[in-house]
Design an enzyme around this catalytic site. Structure first.
Site, mmCIF file in Angstrom:
data_model
loop_
_atom_site.group_PDB
_atom_site.id
_atom_site.type_symbol
_atom_site.label_atom_id
_atom_site.label_comp_id
_atom_site.label_asym_id
_atom_site.label_seq_id
_atom_site.Cartn_x
_atom_site.Cartn_y
_atom_site.Cartn_z
ATOM 1 N N ARG A 199 0.873 -1.322 0.047
ATOM 2 C CA ARG A 199 0.361 -0.297 -0.121
ATOM 3 C C ARG A 199 0.604 1.250 0.022
ATOM 4 O O ARG A 199 0.004 2.265 0.606
ATOM 5 C CB ARG A 199 -0.767 0.335 1.205
ATOM 6 N N HIS A 256 -2.060 11.574 -26.510
ATOM 7 C CA HIS A 256 -1.977 10.252 -26.110
ATOM 8 C C HIS A 256 -3.110 9.431 -26.959
ATOM 9 O O HIS A 256 -2.494 8.383 -27.190
ATOM 10 C CB HIS A 256 -3.142 10.611 -24.118
ATOM 11 N N LYS A 286 6.233 23.345 -12.720
ATOM 12 C CA LYS A 286 5.586 22.094 -12.047
ATOM 13 C C LYS A 286 5.588 21.989 -10.801
ATOM 14 O O LYS A 286 4.365 21.944 -10.438
ATOM 15 C CB LYS A 286 6.496 21.243 -12.616
ATOM 16 N N GLU A 319 -5.007 17.233 -8.869
ATOM 17 C CA GLU A 319 -5.052 17.149 -10.471
ATOM 18 C C GLU A 319 -7.169 17.639 -10.150
ATOM 19 O O GLU A 319 -7.718 16.948 -11.254
ATOM 20 C CB GLU A 319 -5.395 16.544 -11.585
ATOM 21 N N HIS A 332 -1.979 17.331 -24.370
ATOM 22 C CA HIS A 332 -1.545 16.108 -24.347
ATOM 23 C C HIS A 332 -3.121 14.590 -24.908
ATOM 24 O O HIS A 332 -2.390 13.586 -24.823
ATOM 25 C CB HIS A 332 -1.509 15.739 -22.813
ATOM 26 N N ASN A 351 -1.659 19.409 -19.330
ATOM 27 C CA ASN A 351 -1.918 18.552 -19.468
ATOM 28 C C ASN A 351 -2.102 19.354 -21.821
ATOM 29 O O ASN A 351 -2.989 18.533 -22.240
ATOM 30 C CB ASN A 351 -2.999 17.906 -19.617
ATOM 31 N N LYS A 353 2.297 11.739 -10.051
ATOM 32 C CA LYS A 353 1.766 10.646 -11.625
ATOM 33 C C LYS A 353 2.366 9.561 -11.603
ATOM 34 O O LYS A 353 3.664 9.395 -12.093
ATOM 35 C CB LYS A 353 1.610 11.507 -12.406
ATOM 36 N N GLU A 383 8.152 18.887 -24.089
ATOM 37 C CA GLU A 383 7.383 19.167 -22.412
ATOM 38 C C GLU A 383 7.838 20.363 -22.057
ATOM 39 O O GLU A 383 7.735 21.246 -21.639
ATOM 40 C CB GLU A 383 7.650 18.215 -22.078
ATOM 41 N N HIS A 400 6.293 9.945 -26.986
ATOM 42 C CA HIS A 400 5.729 10.562 -26.177
ATOM 43 C C HIS A 400 5.800 12.373 -26.182
ATOM 44 O O HIS A 400 5.043 13.412 -26.682
ATOM 45 C CB HIS A 400 5.575 10.475 -24.552
ATOM 46 N N ARG A 418 -3.366 21.632 -12.040
ATOM 47 C CA ARG A 418 -2.822 20.769 -12.345
ATOM 48 C C ARG A 418 -3.682 20.400 -13.814
ATOM 49 O O ARG A 418 -2.350 19.937 -14.465
ATOM 50 C CB ARG A 418 -2.683 19.593 -11.465
#
Ligand code: NAD
Ligand code: GLY
Length: 368
Positions: A125, A256, A231, A241, A252, A249, A147, A189, A274, A245
């Site tokens: 966990r 993606h 960031k 997010e 993105h 993206n 993330k 980025e 990417h 946040r």
């Protein structure tokens, strides 16, 4: 003369420090200081491990001879960011006998960082994860903010968790072996931060183009530190997010969709990594913003020109059907109640989240 490291602190509920500079993988005392227990799993990939894993192991051992260090190496590339390899990392933790005070060191690019971070989030966990990013992209983005995820055939990063790192050490010496194409991917980025919230940084990048493309250490260190500051500022206010946040993206959702449609890198000549997919996505987001009347076509031209100056792609690769890309976009994590929710912009330095975007307008942009 060796440049001294720069640091960026990420505040909030789980604070940590990003250290940026040369030679950090050899700083055993600093790395070992992050390990609370006796077990370390070093996760890396098949290109990075032969170059840098021994240095990390030796640094850790020199500082803490009592450490039990296991290693898990995945095949390099986006196609390795799978549930199966996540399972293999978990197996490696079990074989090591890692207890709750174990620490995972993620040595590599964003693929290693995301998968190792997800294993750290799940083992017992949650155990510590130290990010040791070795690509520009991972130094400026994926190693920071917690993330973690793996891809599934249906979409990118759809299975994951928020799990902030214990520390980030970006050893800029590792960028010397990074292929130029991967350096450029990272610059996409970096450009993103200028596009989202810092027009002056956008102009600085324009001026520093040659130095950055040539991999000049001072220019790269500045770009990394400024990107990490952006960031850090956002993720410490909105770690999960819930709001701003999402701005990170920009481009993105389009990117993606392209990556998923192309099978995550794969082997095709036109296949994008990417950062390249994000570059195309930034232009598509700008075009859609202009089509919706919230930004000017001039700003679309500005970002396309900057990305092209950094030798990045700005058009959808041939062979991808607009309808298929749109279908991929419907599975984006930002969407709510089955409606497209996209990050768009009002121009350089001003991104915003736009809910309920009309699919027909998106399809028109995807169709060129
Ligand atoms: P990557 O990890 O696949 O690395 C790119 C290539 O460079 C790989 O072949 C790798 O082996 C090689 N490489 C890495 N370091 C090297 C070095 N120093 N010298 C020589 N070769 C080296 O890709 P990436 O661009 O670093 O990361 C992309 C991934 O990051 C994507 O999966 C993306 O979804 C993820 N990402 C996550 C976040 C986040 O917030 N978690 C943010 C952005 C991107
Ligand atoms: N890379 C986007 C984010 O970290 O939120």
């Amino acid at each position: 003369m060796t440049a001294s490291p720069r640091t960026v602190n990420v505040g909030g509920q789980h604070p940590y420090t990003i250290t940026i500079g040369p030679g950090l993988l050899n700083d055993g005392a600093a790395l070992a200081a992050q390990v609370r227990g006796r077990h370390v799993l070093l996760v890396s990939d098949s290109i990075v491990a032969p170059r840098y894993a021994a240095a990390v192991r030796e640094s850790l051992h020199a500082a803490r001879p009592d450490l039990r260090i296991g290693t898990y190496v995945l095949p390099a590339g986006e196609q390795s960011k799978t549930l199966a390899n996540f399972g293999a990392a978990i197996d490696a933790l079990a074989t090591l006998g890692a207890t709750r005070d174990a620490c995972i060191f993620a040595l590599g690019g964003g693929v290693v960082g995301d998968l190792a971070g997800f294993a750290a989030a799940c083992w017992m966990r949650g155990v510590d994860c130290v990010q040791l990013p070795t690509t520009l992209l991972s130094m400026v983005d994926s190693s920071v903010g917690g993330k973690t995820a793996v891809d599934i055939p249906q979409g990118k990063n759809l299975v994951g968790a928020f799990h902030p790192p214990r520390a980030v050490f970006a050893d800029t010496d590792t960028l010397r072996t990074l292929p130029p194409r991967e350096l450029r991917a990272g610059l996409a980025e970096v450009i993103k931060y200028g596009a989202i919230r810092d027009a002056a940084f956008f102009d600085w990048l324009t001026a520093q183009r040659q130095a950055l493309l040539a991999g000049e250490p001072a220019a790269l260190a500045e770009a990394i530190a400024r990107s990490c500051e952006h960031k850090a500022e956002i993720v410490e206010r909105d770690p999960l997010e819930r709001g701003e946040r999402a701005l990170l993206n920009l481009g993105h959702t389009f990117g993606h969709a392209i990556e998923t449609e192309q099978g995550y890198g794969g082997t095709g000549n036109d296949n994008l990594n990417h950062g390249e997919a994000v570059a195309v996505g930034l232009v598509l987001a700008a075009r859609l913003s202009a089509d919706l009347g919230i930004a000017s076509a001039q700003d679309t031209n500005r970002i396309a020109a900057l990305l092209q100056a950094f030798e990045l792609p700005t058009e959808i690769p041939p062979g991808l059907a607009p309808q298929q890309l749109l279908a991929r976009m419907r599975l984006d994590k930002k969407n709510l109640a089955g409606r497209l929710r996209l990050v768009l912009w009002r121009g350089v330095g001003h991104a915003e989240v736009v809910p309920d975007v009309d699919e027909a307008r998106v399809l028109a942009v995807l169709s060129g």
